[in-house]
Design a protein around this motif. Structure first.
Motif, PDB file in Angstrom:
ATOM      1  N   ARG A  21       0.834  -1.185   0.000  1.00 32.34           N
ATOM      2  CA  ARG A  21       0.000   0.000   0.000  1.00 32.34           C
ATOM      3  C   ARG A  21       0.877   1.246   0.000  1.00 32.34           C
ATOM      4  NH1 ARG A  21      -1.871  -4.176   0.751  1.00 32.34           N
ATOM      5  NH2 ARG A  21      -1.066  -4.799   2.732  1.00 32.34           N
ATOM      6  N   LEU A  22       0.630   2.082  -0.988  1.00 31.41           N
ATOM      7  CA  LEU A  22       1.398   3.300  -1.180  1.00 31.41           C
ATOM      8  C   LEU A  22       0.606   4.467  -0.613  1.00 31.41           C
ATOM      9  CD1 LEU A  22       3.784   4.785  -2.585  1.00 31.41           C
ATOM     10  CD2 LEU A  22       2.298   4.954  -4.587  1.00 31.41           C
ATOM     11  N   GLY A  23       1.247   5.240   0.262  1.00 34.66           N
ATOM     12  CA  GLY A  23       0.615   6.429   0.824  1.00 34.66           C
ATOM     13  C   GLY A  23       1.293   7.673   0.311  1.00 34.66           C
ATOM     14  N   CYS A  24       0.496   8.601  -0.214  1.00 30.18           N
ATOM     15  CA  CYS A  24       1.042   9.864  -0.681  1.00 30.18           C
ATOM     16  C   CYS A  24       0.173  11.007  -0.154  1.00 30.18           C
ATOM     17  CB  CYS A  24       1.161   9.890  -2.207  1.00 30.18           C
ATOM     18  SG  CYS A  24      -0.245   9.259  -3.102  1.00 30.18           S
ATOM     19  N   HIS A  25       0.737  12.201  -0.155  1.00 27.71           N
ATOM     20  CA  HIS A  25       0.046  13.355   0.426  1.00 27.71           C
ATOM     21  C   HIS A  25       0.368  14.608  -0.390  1.00 27.71           C
ATOM     22  CE1 HIS A  25      -1.850  15.631   3.679  1.00 27.71           C
ATOM     23  NE2 HIS A  25      -0.925  16.544   3.437  1.00 27.71           N
ATOM     24  N   ALA A  26      -0.671  15.324  -0.772  1.00 30.38           N
ATOM     25  CA  ALA A  26      -0.480  16.591  -1.487  1.00 30.38           C
ATOM     26  C   ALA A  26      -1.705  17.473  -1.286  1.00 30.38           C
ATOM     27  CB  ALA A  26      -0.248  16.338  -2.984  1.00 30.38           C
ATOM     28  N   TYR A  31      -3.682   9.976   0.432  1.00 31.22           N
ATOM     29  CA  TYR A  31      -4.247   8.954  -0.447  1.00 31.22           C
ATOM     30  C   TYR A  31      -3.440   7.676  -0.266  1.00 31.22           C
ATOM     31  CZ  TYR A  31      -6.010   7.153  -4.988  1.00 31.22           C
ATOM     32  OH  TYR A  31      -6.599   6.426  -5.989  1.00 31.22           O
ATOM     33  N   VAL A  32      -4.118   6.576  -0.016  1.00 35.68           N
ATOM     34  CA  VAL A  32      -3.467   5.271   0.142  1.00 35.68           C
ATOM     35  C   VAL A  32      -4.084   4.324  -0.873  1.00 35.68           C
ATOM     36  CG1 VAL A  32      -3.008   3.336   1.694  1.00 35.68           C
ATOM     37  CG2 VAL A  32      -3.076   5.676   2.596  1.00 35.68           C
ATOM     38  N   ILE A  54      -0.143   9.371  -9.177  1.00 36.17           N
ATOM     39  CA  ILE A  54       0.983   9.932  -9.929  1.00 36.17           C
ATOM     40  C   ILE A  54       0.983  11.453  -9.801  1.00 36.17           C
ATOM     41  CG2 ILE A  54       2.005  10.239 -12.223  1.00 36.17           C
ATOM     42  CD1 ILE A  54       2.442   7.421 -11.025  1.00 36.17           C
ATOM     43  N   GLU A  55      -0.186  12.066  -9.954  1.00 39.02           N
ATOM     44  CA  GLU A  55      -0.276  13.520  -9.808  1.00 39.02           C
ATOM     45  C   GLU A  55       0.202  13.954  -8.421  1.00 39.02           C
ATOM     46  OE1 GLU A  55      -4.317  14.675 -10.592  1.00 39.02           O
ATOM     47  OE2 GLU A  55      -4.269  13.790 -12.600  1.00 39.02           O
ATOM     48  N   GLU A  62       7.622  12.749  -1.409  1.00 38.54           N
ATOM     49  CA  GLU A  62       7.838  12.018  -0.153  1.00 38.54           C
ATOM     50  C   GLU A  62       6.637  11.100   0.091  1.00 38.54           C
ATOM     51  OE1 GLU A  62      10.732  12.195   1.445  1.00 38.54           O
ATOM     52  OE2 GLU A  62      11.366  13.665  -0.054  1.00 38.54           O
ATOM     53  N   VAL A  63       6.901   9.783   0.145  1.00 41.18           N
ATOM     54  CA  VAL A  63       5.819   8.807   0.243  1.00 41.18           C
ATOM     55  C   VAL A  63       6.091   7.803   1.365  1.00 41.18           C
ATOM     56  CG1 VAL A  63       5.228   8.994  -2.203  1.00 41.18           C
ATOM     57  CG2 VAL A  63       6.850   7.242  -1.463  1.00 41.18           C
TER      58      VAL A  63
END
Length: 150
Positions: A21-26, A31-32, A54-55, A62-63
């Motif tokens: 599970r990939l977690g990203c934040h912007a 978003y996971v 991707i966006e 940083e993920v």
């Protein structure tokens, strides 16, 4: 018993699994999402079509990445890794990453054709212009691992 995984155990779990599970934040949103991946030498390799993750990773590279192995509610292992997203644009590196991903995914594919979004096609012409595959890596800075066993 609860405990911490050693670095070799963390490496083994990251190498053994195929989906994490990939977690990203912007822009105030976290978003996971699950992704198929290959792990090698401190780097997670994955691919995606264009979209939200991707966006977001392009905005904030940083993920966080999580993978686990669950036998039961009282017997599991889990690793969390923090790192930096980098889009792979060099053709040779893209091809090597995709070959590693396909090699890893193929044993789990029921029907070996018809999965162009994963780069699994009968012929290179089957992909056409329909799918824009983005190949990327996560260079890991830090990991932690936990386990429970009865």
């Amino acid at each position: 018993m609860l405990g911490k995984l050693t670095q070799p155990e963390i490496e083994a779990l990251l190498s053994r699994q195929i989906t994490g599970r990939l977690g990203c934040h912007a822009e105030g949103t976290t978003y996971v999402v699950p992704v198929n991946y290959v792990y090698k030498n401190g780097i997670i390799y994955a691919h995606s079509g264009p979209g939200k993750k991707i966006e977001m990773m392009r905005q904030n590279p940083e993920v966080c990445f999580e993978v686990d192995e669950i036998k039961s509610i009282f017997s599991w292992k889990s690793v969390i890794a923090w790192g930096r997203f980098e889009e792979i644009t060099e053709i040779d590196e893209q091809q090597q990453a995709m070959q590693a991903l396909i090699h890893r995914i193929m044993p789990l594919v029921e029907q070996p054709t018809g999965h162009p979004s994963h780069g699994i096609i009968e012929s290179e012409y089957d992909l056409g212009d329909k799918i824009d595959v983005i190949v990327y890596k996560i260079i890991i800075d830090k990991t932690t691992g936990r386990f429970e066993q009865n």
